[in-house]
Write a protein that holds these residues in place. Structure first.
Motif, PDB file in Angstrom:
ATOM      1  N   THR A  79      12.463   8.797  -9.656  1.00 40.24           N
ATOM      2  CA  THR A  79      12.941   8.265  -8.376  1.00 40.24           C
ATOM      3  C   THR A  79      11.875   8.277  -7.283  1.00 40.24           C
ATOM      4  OG1 THR A  79      13.800  10.447  -7.786  1.00 40.24           O
ATOM      5  CG2 THR A  79      15.326   8.909  -8.872  1.00 40.24           C
ATOM      6  N   SER A  80      10.681   8.773  -7.575  1.00 40.22           N
ATOM      7  CA  SER A  80       9.587   8.718  -6.603  1.00 40.22           C
ATOM      8  C   SER A  80       8.265   8.916  -7.323  1.00 40.22           C
ATOM      9  CB  SER A  80       9.757   9.776  -5.504  1.00 40.22           C
ATOM     10  OG  SER A  80       9.670  11.072  -6.042  1.00 40.22           O
ATOM     11  N   PHE A  81       7.242   8.189  -6.884  1.00 33.90           N
ATOM     12  CA  PHE A  81       5.894   8.328  -7.454  1.00 33.90           C
ATOM     13  C   PHE A  81       4.903   7.546  -6.599  1.00 33.90           C
ATOM     14  CE2 PHE A  81       7.777   4.637  -9.568  1.00 33.90           C
ATOM     15  CZ  PHE A  81       6.816   3.668  -9.378  1.00 33.90           C
ATOM     16  N   LYS A  82       3.631   7.818  -6.835  1.00 38.54           N
ATOM     17  CA  LYS A  82       2.539   7.053  -6.231  1.00 38.54           C
ATOM     18  C   LYS A  82       1.838   6.266  -7.333  1.00 38.54           C
ATOM     19  CE  LYS A  82       1.483  10.022  -2.261  1.00 38.54           C
ATOM     20  NZ  LYS A  82       0.448  10.846  -1.594  1.00 38.54           N
ATOM     21  N   TRP A  83       1.393   5.038  -7.003  1.00 40.48           N
ATOM     22  CA  TRP A  83       0.773   4.185  -8.010  1.00 40.48           C
ATOM     23  C   TRP A  83      -0.179   3.213  -7.317  1.00 40.48           C
ATOM     24  CZ3 TRP A  83       1.518   5.423 -12.955  1.00 40.48           C
ATOM     25  CH2 TRP A  83       1.056   4.564 -13.945  1.00 40.48           C
ATOM     26  N   SER A  84      -1.039   2.596  -8.104  1.00 38.50           N
ATOM     27  CA  SER A  84      -1.915   1.543  -7.590  1.00 38.50           C
ATOM     28  C   SER A  84      -1.916   0.386  -8.582  1.00 38.50           C
ATOM     29  CB  SER A  84      -3.343   2.054  -7.367  1.00 38.50           C
ATOM     30  OG  SER A  84      -3.940   2.459  -8.587  1.00 38.50           O
ATOM     31  N   LEU A  85      -1.899  -0.825  -8.035  1.00 35.34           N
ATOM     32  CA  LEU A  85      -1.898  -2.043  -8.840  1.00 35.34           C
ATOM     33  C   LEU A  85      -3.101  -2.890  -8.458  1.00 35.34           C
ATOM     34  CD1 LEU A  85       1.869  -3.098  -8.697  1.00 35.34           C
ATOM     35  CD2 LEU A  85       0.660  -2.098 -10.642  1.00 35.34           C
ATOM     36  N   ARG A  86      -3.842  -3.329  -9.461  1.00 28.97           N
ATOM     37  CA  ARG A  86      -4.928  -4.269  -9.209  1.00 28.97           C
ATOM     38  C   ARG A  86      -4.359  -5.661  -8.952  1.00 28.97           C
ATOM     39  NH1 ARG A  86      -8.830  -3.113 -14.262  1.00 28.97           N
ATOM     40  NH2 ARG A  86      -6.782  -3.187 -15.271  1.00 28.97           N
ATOM     41  N   GLY A  87      -5.227  -6.565  -8.513  1.00 37.95           N
ATOM     42  CA  GLY A  87      -4.779  -7.902  -8.153  1.00 37.95           C
ATOM     43  C   GLY A  87      -3.997  -8.583  -9.263  1.00 37.95           C
ATOM     44  N   GLY A  88      -2.780  -9.023  -8.965  1.00 35.18           N
ATOM     45  CA  GLY A  88      -1.957  -9.725  -9.935  1.00 35.18           C
ATOM     46  C   GLY A  88      -1.222  -8.842 -10.927  1.00 35.18           C
ATOM     47  N   GLU A  89      -1.468  -7.533 -10.926  1.00 32.29           N
ATOM     48  CA  GLU A  89      -0.804  -6.644 -11.886  1.00 32.29           C
ATOM     49  C   GLU A  89       0.626  -6.349 -11.453  1.00 32.29           C
ATOM     50  OE1 GLU A  89      -4.127  -3.883 -14.146  1.00 32.29           O
ATOM     51  OE2 GLU A  89      -3.125  -3.092 -12.373  1.00 32.29           O
ATOM     52  N   GLU A  90       1.414  -5.868 -12.406  1.00 25.05           N
ATOM     53  CA  GLU A  90       2.780  -5.487 -12.102  1.00 25.05           C
ATOM     54  C   GLU A  90       3.162  -4.241 -12.883  1.00 25.05           C
ATOM     55  OE1 GLU A  90       5.576  -8.050 -15.136  1.00 25.05           O
ATOM     56  OE2 GLU A  90       4.978  -9.016 -13.262  1.00 25.05           O
ATOM     57  N   ILE A  91       4.203  -3.565 -12.410  1.00 21.18           N
ATOM     58  CA  ILE A  91       4.716  -2.372 -13.074  1.00 21.18           C
ATOM     59  C   ILE A  91       6.235  -2.453 -13.080  1.00 21.18           C
ATOM     60  CG2 ILE A  91       4.650  -1.053 -10.914  1.00 21.18           C
ATOM     61  CD1 ILE A  91       4.251   1.465 -12.555  1.00 21.18           C
ATOM     62  N   VAL A  92       6.833  -2.046 -14.210  1.00 21.95           N
ATOM     63  CA  VAL A  92       8.281  -2.049 -14.350  1.00 21.95           C
ATOM     64  C   VAL A  92       8.772  -0.607 -14.354  1.00 21.95           C
ATOM     65  CG1 VAL A  92      10.231  -2.710 -15.801  1.00 21.95           C
ATOM     66  CG2 VAL A  92       8.214  -4.196 -15.664  1.00 21.95           C
ATOM     67  N   VAL A  93       9.745  -0.315 -13.485  1.00 23.70           N
ATOM     68  CA  VAL A  93      10.294   1.036 -13.357  1.00 23.70           C
ATOM     69  C   VAL A  93      11.699   1.044 -13.973  1.00 23.70           C
ATOM     70  CG1 VAL A  93      10.882   2.905 -11.775  1.00 23.70           C
ATOM     71  CG2 VAL A  93       8.996   1.345 -11.221  1.00 23.70           C
ATOM     72  N   PRO A  94      11.884   1.698 -15.135  1.00 25.33           N
ATOM     73  CA  PRO A  94      13.217   1.762 -15.756  1.00 25.33           C
ATOM     74  C   PRO A  94      14.043   2.908 -15.164  1.00 25.33           C
ATOM     75  CG  PRO A  94      11.593   2.742 -17.212  1.00 25.33           C
ATOM     76  CD  PRO A  94      10.841   2.290 -15.989  1.00 25.33           C
ATOM     77  N   LEU A  95      15.276   2.608 -14.793  1.00 25.12           N
ATOM     78  CA  LEU A  95      16.174   3.603 -14.223  1.00 25.12           C
ATOM     79  C   LEU A  95      17.570   3.414 -14.805  1.00 25.12           C
ATOM     80  CD1 LEU A  95      15.166   3.153 -10.470  1.00 25.12           C
ATOM     81  CD2 LEU A  95      14.615   5.158 -11.850  1.00 25.12           C
ATOM     82  N   LYS A  96      18.438   4.346 -14.483  1.00 26.04           N
ATOM     83  CA  LYS A  96      19.865   4.212 -14.764  1.00 26.04           C
ATOM     84  C   LYS A  96      20.638   4.498 -13.484  1.00 26.04           C
ATOM     85  CE  LYS A  96      19.817   5.359 -19.705  1.00 26.04           C
ATOM     86  NZ  LYS A  96      20.248   4.017 -20.143  1.00 26.04           N
ATOM     87  N   ALA A  97      21.596   3.641 -13.189  1.00 27.30           N
ATOM     88  CA  ALA A  97      22.498   3.878 -12.072  1.00 27.30           C
ATOM     89  C   ALA A  97      23.775   4.493 -12.623  1.00 27.30           C
ATOM     90  CB  ALA A  97      22.802   2.577 -11.345  1.00 27.30           C
TER      91      ALA A  97
END
Length: 241
Positions: free
Chosen positions: A186-204
């Motif tokens: 539910t919380s973190f720090k990250w860095s993305l280079r140009g055009g990159e993406e990250i998917v965060v899987p969760l459950k509600a």
């Protein structure tokens, strides 16, 4: 067909470029006249240099490349409207028509809306948040809470760096909700280079039926001077019954 649609937007842009160039020329001319009226005083070396460097870009290119002429697209052409180096900008034409009138008297009218020079893939800077955010989840689920006390629904949040050439460092967090919980990171720090993406899987996790808005993201971009928080006016609605 298509040529008729693009003719007007090309001419519209050519007219705007012409007006801008003409206004710049007039301002430069007025500045030179004002300098010449200063009691006949000779210009300083700094003034002469400033006058040379203030020439329009097109004039400076002609003087520096006089021996190597470069072919330029016609001012009202599609090539001029959409130059090859403009990878971050698009031009949108919306054509419409409508039937207006009363009973036996009907008339069809048509028109266009132009959205020119829209920035879609910024290279290094962005007026808004440099990250785009989307979510993937079910919109409607059924569950018997008498048999099981809670229901877990998969949620995927995707962050994408809109900047093409710049790395973005950010902090992700989820605001706590009184009616349901998130299970996972539910919380973190990250860095993305140009055009990159990250998917965060969760459950509600839900404990009763109802209509819920899953959008609880708090995003902070960590720039060099000071962190910049961003709010997203989105609704990720799910119906639990």
């Amino acid at each position: 067909g298509d040529a008729n649609l693009t003719d007007f937007i090309c001419r519209e842009r050519a007219h705007d470029v012409f007006r801008s160039t003409l206004d710049n020329h007039r301002r430069e001319k007025e500045r030179l006249i004002a300098e010449q009226e200063k009691e006949g005083q000779p210009r300083h070396v700094a003034q002469i240099r400033r006058a040379k460097t203030s020439l329009p870009e097109s004039e400076s290119n002609i003087s520096s490349l006089s021996n190597e002429p470069v072919a330029q697209p016609h001012p009202t052409s599609i090539a001029h409207l959409c130059p090859s180096e403009g990878v971050s900008n698009i031009n949108v034409i919306c054509s419409w028509s409508a039937s207006v009138g009363e009973e036996d008297r009907h008339e069809t009218i048509a028109g266009q809306h132009h959205l020119r020079n829209m920035l879609i893939r910024p290279q290094n800077k962005s007026k808004g948040c440099p990250l785009s955010m989307t979510a993937k989840h079910l919109e409607k689920v059924c569950h018997d809470f008498d048999k099981s006390s809670h229901l877990d629904v998969d949620v995927e949040i995707t962050f994408r760096n809109r900047l093409v050439e710049t790395t973005v460092e950010f902090e992700f967090a989820l605001n706590q909700q009184p009616e349901f919980d998130f299970v996972g990171t539910t919380s973190f720090k990250w860095s993305l280079r140009g055009g990159e993406e990250i998917v965060v899987p969760l459950k509600a996790r839900f404990y009763a039926g109802g209509v819920y808005n899953l959008q609880s993201v708090r995003l902070t971009v960590l720039k060099s001077k000071t962190p910049v928080p961003y709010l997203f006016p989105l609704q990720w609605t799910i119906f639990v019954e």
